[in-house]
Write an enzyme that holds these catalytic residues in place. Structure first.
Site, PDB file in Angstrom:
ATOM      1  N   LYS A   1       0.808  -1.223   0.000  1.00 36.77           N
ATOM      2  CA  LYS A   1       0.000   0.000   0.000  1.00 36.77           C
ATOM      3  C   LYS A   1       0.842   1.274   0.000  1.00 36.77           C
ATOM      4  CE  LYS A   1      -4.188  -1.879   2.107  1.00 36.77           C
ATOM      5  NZ  LYS A   1      -5.176  -1.757   3.216  1.00 36.77           N
TER       6      LYS A   1
ATOM      7  N   ASP B   1     -10.284   2.400   1.875  1.00 42.52           N
ATOM      8  CA  ASP B   1     -10.346   1.814   3.213  1.00 42.52           C
ATOM      9  C   ASP B   1     -11.010   2.763   4.204  1.00 42.52           C
ATOM     10  OD1 ASP B   1      -9.163  -0.658   2.658  1.00 42.52           O
ATOM     11  OD2 ASP B   1      -7.143   0.091   3.010  1.00 42.52           O
TER      12      ASP B   1
ATOM     13  N   GLY C   1      -3.517   0.278  16.707  1.00 38.33           N
ATOM     14  CA  GLY C   1      -2.881  -0.050  15.445  1.00 38.33           C
ATOM     15  C   GLY C   1      -2.649   1.204  14.631  1.00 38.33           C
TER      16      GLY C   1
ATOM     17  N   TYR D   1     -11.982  -9.410   9.108  1.00 35.17           N
ATOM     18  CA  TYR D   1     -13.246 -10.031   8.691  1.00 35.17           C
ATOM     19  C   TYR D   1     -13.110 -11.503   8.321  1.00 35.17           C
ATOM     20  CZ  TYR D   1     -12.345 -10.067   3.595  1.00 35.17           C
ATOM     21  OH  TYR D   1     -11.859 -10.338   2.337  1.00 35.17           O
TER      22      TYR D   1
END
Length: 310
Positions: A88, A124, A148, A242
């Site tokens: 990313k 995101d 995080g 998820y």
């Protein structure tokens, strides 16, 4: 030419004429549900779309391979590619243009090809914000703890502050990374809106919400990201993992009566926005949520209470 670049070309060569070519680049992406989510929604909209996984591990190449892979995809006529860990940030140097949000986050999870140019986007943050808005529409946003400070944490924090959260406290095992993210966010959203936390117990105890944005809870990283005793009924809890939807954090939070947002909504809403960017068509996010529930073997998300989303 690497096998990763060849895989990009092979996928294009096998597609039927007129197929919209898309895919995902990253590592450990075998369990990703992006291909069925995108392809099924395309079929329901009358579109021919192919979505392939390009796992760097399978080809034994580093994250820097994303550059040649993007170039191959552009030349082969792809509409775009999703980008995930560990590419990313690496991909930033391989696109022609960045959307304002991708530039602000210094992270790209979606690359769109238009007129021979590559444009990096970040869906995101909006995926999380949309998931929070629809899944916990009346969640108080006075003070929120984000655990995080990596790519997911940065996107979540950006989404929270864009949604109007008064103040976030960022925690990470790498305290320097937490301080850096907090400083960047404060510079964009205003002094006092974001700070690096020092005492997780005290911060969670005073917070309205807690968002978990680390790999803990994934199949390969089981466990709780914080002591269970910090969870309480008055705290809302959001998860970004998820796979599985029912992480240990989700189960523990529900067990104490906390309102919970599992990672399914962020996954679906970021995918829906990427789909829109790839195709120009308007996806049905509710339908995609129901499809995710089927794929994961969970009850339909839209038929559950707003605070029980799996």
């Amino acid at each position: 030419m690497s096998s990763a670049v060849e895989a990009i070309r092979v996928h294009a060569g096998r597609a039927a004429p007129g197929t919209l070519l898309t895919g995902l680049i990253g590592t450990g992406i075998g369990p990703s549900l992006s291909p069925p989510l995108h392809e099924a929604e395309a079929r329901r909209l009358g579109l021919a779309l192919g979505y392939a996984r390009f796992d760097l591990d399978d080809h034994g190449v580093p994250a820097t391979a994303v550059g040649p892979m993007l170039a191959a995809a552009r030349d082969a006529g792809y509409r775009g590619l999703n980008i995930t860990h560990p590419c990313k940030q690496v991909v930033l140097g391989h696109v022609d243009e960045l959307s304002p949000d991708a530039a602000a986050l210094a992270a790209v999870n979606t690359v769109v090809f238009r007129d021979g140019r590559s444009i990096g986007h970040n869906t995101d943050w909006s995926g999380f914000a949309s998931g929070l808005r629809t899944g916990l529409p009346d969640a108080p946003l006075g003070s929120v703890v984000v655990l995080g400070a990596g790519g997911a944490g940065a996107a979540v924090a950006y989404g929270l502050l864009t949604a109007g959260t008064a103040r976030i406290h960022v925690f990470d095992l790498d305290t320097g990374r937490a301080r850096e993210l907090a400083a960047t966010l404060a510079g964009r959203f205003g002094t006092g809106r974001a700070a690096a936390g020092t005492d997780l117990s005290a911060a969670v105890g005073a917070a309205d919400g807690f968002v978990h944005a680390t790999p803990t809870g994934m199949a390969a990283h089981p466990g709780l990201p914080l002591p269970a005793e910090l969870l309480r009924p008055g705290l809302w809890v959001a998860e970004v993992v998820y796979r599985p939807l029912d992480t240990e954090l989700v189960r523990a939070a529900r067990a104490v009566g906390a309102r919970v947002l599992d990672g399914g909504r962020m996954a679906v809403f970021q995918a829906a926005e990427a789909f829109r960017l790839f195709t120009g068509a308007e996806p049905d996010a509710g339908r995609m949520l129901r499809h995710l529930a089927v794929l994961t073997g969970n009850p339909p998300l839209e038929r559950q209470p707003a605070d029980v989303l799996d």
